[in-house]
Design an enzyme around this catalytic site. Structure first.
Site, PDB file in Angstrom:
ATOM      1  N   HIS A 142      20.860   7.006  56.452  1.00  0.00           N
ATOM      2  CA  HIS A 142      20.975   6.855  54.997  1.00  0.00           C
ATOM      3  C   HIS A 142      22.414   6.526  54.605  1.00  0.00           C
ATOM      4  CE1 HIS A 142      20.299   7.359  50.736  1.00  0.00           C
ATOM      5  NE2 HIS A 142      21.412   8.075  50.721  1.00  0.00           N
ATOM      6  N   GLU A 143      23.377   7.237  55.172  1.00  0.00           N
ATOM      7  CA  GLU A 143      24.785   7.004  54.834  1.00  0.00           C
ATOM      8  C   GLU A 143      25.222   5.588  55.212  1.00  0.00           C
ATOM      9  OE1 GLU A 143      26.755  11.400  55.248  1.00  0.00           O
ATOM     10  OE2 GLU A 143      25.907  10.488  57.056  1.00  0.00           O
ATOM     11  N   LEU A 144      24.823   5.118  56.378  1.00  0.00           N
ATOM     12  CA  LEU A 144      25.185   3.771  56.807  1.00  0.00           C
ATOM     13  C   LEU A 144      24.556   2.711  55.903  1.00  0.00           C
ATOM     14  CD1 LEU A 144      24.956   4.207  60.673  1.00  0.00           C
ATOM     15  CD2 LEU A 144      27.046   3.878  59.317  1.00  0.00           C
TER      16      LEU A 144
END
Length: 100
Positions: free
Chosen positions: A62-64
């Protein structure tokens, strides 16, 4: 990794250290997502520490994806390179990174 970058005069944000009072990974909720996304927005770049666990992590994926959406530079470093103190950054490429 944090020590390495701090010695280079870089201001580092690490979610499980800097926001440990706010982020409870075992209590996934919209507030957690909002905090992570806000921190990514505030960052100049994102460093992805590549490991078996990070490649299969929902959070990391999700962060990437969010960092890419925000147009942030994403650098990748292998966890074993950090352990052996042979840190080399490369540009993150989704096809080579997170396992879907």
């Amino acid at each position: 990794m944090i020590d390495f970058l701090n010695h280079q005069k870089k201001n580092i944000y690490c979610d499980w250290i800097s926001d440990k009072d706010y982020l409870k990974r075992n209590l996934f909720c919209k507030d957690t997502v909002n905090i992570l996304e806000k921190r990514i927005q505030q960052s100049q770049a994102v460093i992805f520490v590549s490991s078996v666990n990070s490649k299969s992590s929902y959070w990391v994926q999700h962060e990437l994806e969010y960092a890419q959406k925000c147009g942030k530079e994403i650098l990748e470093v292998d966890k074993n390179a950090i352990i052996s103190n042979k840190i080399v950054f490369k540009k993150y490429k989704k096809d080579e990174g997170v396992i879907e």
